[in-house]
Enzyme design. Structure first.
Site, PDB file in Angstrom:
ATOM      1  CB  CYS A 198      -2.223   1.318   4.376  1.00  0.00           C
ATOM      2  SG  CYS A 198      -3.303   1.362   2.921  1.00  0.00           S
ATOM      3  CG  ASP A 199      -0.860  -3.272   5.909  1.00  0.00           C
ATOM      4  OD1 ASP A 199      -1.861  -2.810   5.324  1.00  0.00           O
ATOM      5  OD2 ASP A 199      -0.428  -4.401   5.685  1.00  0.00           O
ATOM      6  CE  LYS A 200       3.323  -3.322   9.537  1.00  0.00           C
ATOM      7  NZ  LYS A 200       2.553  -3.680   8.346  1.00  0.00           N
ATOM      8  CB  CYS A 230      -5.730  -4.668   0.024  1.00  0.00           C
ATOM      9  SG  CYS A 230      -4.259  -4.085  -0.858  1.00  0.00           S
ATOM     10  CD  GLU A 287       2.910  -7.783   6.049  1.00  0.00           C
ATOM     11  OE1 GLU A 287       2.190  -7.199   6.865  1.00  0.00           O
ATOM     12  OE2 GLU A 287       2.709  -7.753   4.815  1.00  0.00           O
ATOM     13  CB  SER A 347       0.484 -10.248   4.064  1.00  0.00           C
ATOM     14  OG  SER A 347      -0.660  -9.649   3.509  1.00  0.00           O
TER      15      SER A 347
END
Length: 613
Positions: A122-124, A193, A489, A515
């Site tokens: 995921c993101d980070k 996601c 975000e 985001s």
């Protein structure tokens, strides 16, 4: 030949104590002759993109040991941006990237590991591990947890994702029953996601950098084919170790794979697929760790001639990551770019001698290999689950339509303008970024009135209270790396503008970030940020601002003299919000803010300050 790094703690009479401890972990005499390979896992039950990773580290470990290595697994933290969104939890998201990078460095250097397998998603987490890998510069391979399946509901004509649930919840005309149906359907499985949000964007870019296997960014988390990526990663990292430590082949080191040209390739892919603007932040940070002079000007240069070849949610509702995979995944996009003369194809990867060789093998429009075609037919089962590799559904056909399909050729691009742009002007002297893939062409040039908010929280209250009107440019400031701190975000403000019917009637500018789920005329990363004396801190309610995407400009429509006079006054007041925000800034966040640079530098630590210590 370079010695194994691990010899520092495994060889010599004086290391008897260290060997005793290694033996206590299960190592035998013969193991001290083998490379010790760290597995940086990021399993957590907090994050759907990581909830299925618990046993996958040991899956890789067993394959490493079969191939002749010693595997040692450890874990990093992982923050779910969606769950942390809209409250003070988001202050911790971007700083966690630095913590992840440091934790990998700490574990690998403290124990003198010889190589790394990075299990991210995921993101980070992917950016943090990428920063660490380039900082350490020892053999590495990435294998991510994979994207989740798109949600399904009888109430929607398209696949659903997290953003759909957020938008419908803010729509006052939607019934509680409809909101509940979307909530229960939007995120049906484990995985990152399902759209081209930050997590999936970064996992795709790691493929383009050459540090992951084909399919890493697009193979569904639930599909049995993904297991093969983990097994192959275990075998490949041992092979990379043999080539470096046994043959002195430095071409396998991450800085020699992910060089300047590779960063250009990654950014070219990002622009072509309309990836998250966060990828710009993370690529800039990773480039600094690799000591590569790759900056926002390079991204601006690339954005002017790379067309958009792929459009995925949130930029279009029709396609999600499962559709990108069916269309051939990242190597099919790279293939289209290569045929358009837009890609460096002579660069090595962890799996091929060159990108060109990888395209020849993995681009579904270039190969007749039935195994490759079968691989890219892997599809969703539509069964809610938190279990990896739990289904084997396949599409009957591939999407190889390069004229009207999910992935296009250069000649049939969605647009000749790419999906990301860098804007400059008196309001953002060092630049700001916009995901043009999510902006309606009718508002590529937009002049509006400034509506000022000095926190995300106040902007949300204002939007929901109908303070924002058609023609406004919402400006959210003091939300940058220092000012937030943590560069939150702004998914809730953009989602609520959509729910109010203002998605094409307003713009949003911030020194914070967005985001990957954001679309609309949303411009972030304004640099310098307000807390660092950026001109975004000088805008007043009602000022006119002109956004001109075709000409890559954004300007506050006042005279230079007026702007200078405002700066003098602001210097006297100090660069901070007018009103004290009800925000608890802990010591951990203050430490991050103290060293944080603005977004144009990747929001990394100010190394000049550290070098002076």
């Amino acid at each position: 030949m370079p010695d194994y790094r691990s010899k520092t703690s495994t060889h010599g009479r004086n290391m008897a104590g260290a060997r005793a401890l290694w033996r206590a972990t299960g190592m035998k005499d013969d193991d001290f002759k083998k490379p010790i390979i760290a597995i940086a896992n990021s399993f957590t039950q907090f994050v759907p993109g990581h909830v299925h990773l618990k046993d996958l580290g040991q899956l890789v470990a067993r394959e490493i040991e079969r191939a002749g290595g010693v595997a040692k697994e450890f874990n990093t933290i992982a923050v779910d941006d969606g769950i942390a969104m809209g409250h003070d939890g988001m202050l911790y998201s971007l700083p966690s990237r630095e913590i992840i990078a440091d934790s990998v460095e700490y574990m690998v250097n403290a124990h003198c590991a010889d190589a790394i397998v990075c299990i991210s998603n995921c993101d980070k987490i992917t950016p943090g591990m990428l920063m660490a890998a380039l900082r350490l510069n020892i053999p590495v391979i990435f294998v991510s947890g994979g994207p989740m399946e798109a949600g399904k509901t009888k109430l929607a004509s398209h696949g659903l994702d997290l953003v759909d649930a957020m938008v419908i919840a803010a729509d006052s005309s939607a019934s509680d029953e409809k909101v509940a149906e979307y909530e229960r359907s939007a995120c049906p499985t484990c995985g990152s996601c399902s759209g081209m949000f930050t997590a999936n964007s970064m996992n795709c870019l790691v493929e383009a950098l050459g540090l992951a296997l084909p399919g890493n960014g697009s193979t569904l988390a639930t599909h049995s084919d993904r297991e093969q990526l983990f097994l192959q990663a275990g075998r490949t990292i041992v092979e990379l170790c043999k080539r470096y430590y046994g043959e002195n082949d430095e071409s396998v080191l991450p800085r020699n794979i992910a060089n300047f040209k590779a960063f250009e390739n990654a950014m070219t892919l990002d622009i072509a697929m309309g990836g998250s603007t966060n990828t710009i932040l993370h690529l800039l940070a990773a480039a600094q760790e690799a000591e590569i002079d790759f900056d926002l000007r390079d991204i601006d240069r690339l954005s002017r001639h790379v067309p958009q070849l792929c459009k995925v949610a949130p930029n279009i509702q029709k396609y999600h990551m499962e559709d990108v995979h069916r269309a051939g995944g990242i190597f099919s996009i790279l293939g289209s770019l290569a045929r358009g003369g837009l890609l460096h194809t002579d660069l090595p990867t962890v799996h091929s001698k060159s990108i060109a060789e990888g395209i020849a093998k993995w681009d579904i429009t270039q190969t007749d290999d039935e195994a490759v075609h079968t691989f890219f037919k892997a599809g969703p089962a539509g069964i809610p689950t938190q279990t990896a590799f739990s289904q084997s559904t396949r599409w009957d056909t591939l999407d190889d339509d390069r004229e009207n399909g999910c992935i296009r050729s250069v000649e049939h691009a969605y647009s000749q303008e790419g999906g990301l742009a860098v804007l400059y002007g008196n309001i953002a002297l060092d630049g700001c970024v916009v995901k043009t893939a999510g902006v309606d062409e009718s508002i590529h040039v937009f002049e509006g009135r400034a509506k000022i908010y000095e926190s995300q929280d106040s902007s949300v209250r204002g939007i929901l209270a109908d303070e924002v009107k058609e023609g406004d440019i919402v400006i959210i400031r003091y939300e940058g790396p220092k000012g937030g701190p943590g560069m939150q975000e702004m998914l809730y403000p953009t989602s609520y503008l959509k729910s109010k019917g203002l998605g094409k009637a307003c713009a949003l500018l911030t020194d914070g970030r967005f985001s990957g789920g954001t679309s609309g005329l949303s411009i972030g990363h304004a640099s310098p940020e307000a807390a660092a004396g950026g001109a975004i801190g000088l805008v007043q309610d009602g000022d006119k601002v002109l956004i001109d995407i075709p000409n890559r400009s954004i300007n506050l429509l006042i005279s230079d003299e007026e702007l200078a006079a405002r700066r003098v006054e602001q210097d006297k007041k100090g660069w901070k919000p007018v009103e004290k925000r009800p925000r608890k800034v802990t010591t951990a966040l203050k430490a991050y803010a103290l060293l944080a640079t603005s977004a144009d530098k990747g929001a990394v630590r100010n190394k000049a300050m550290l070098d002076g210590l």
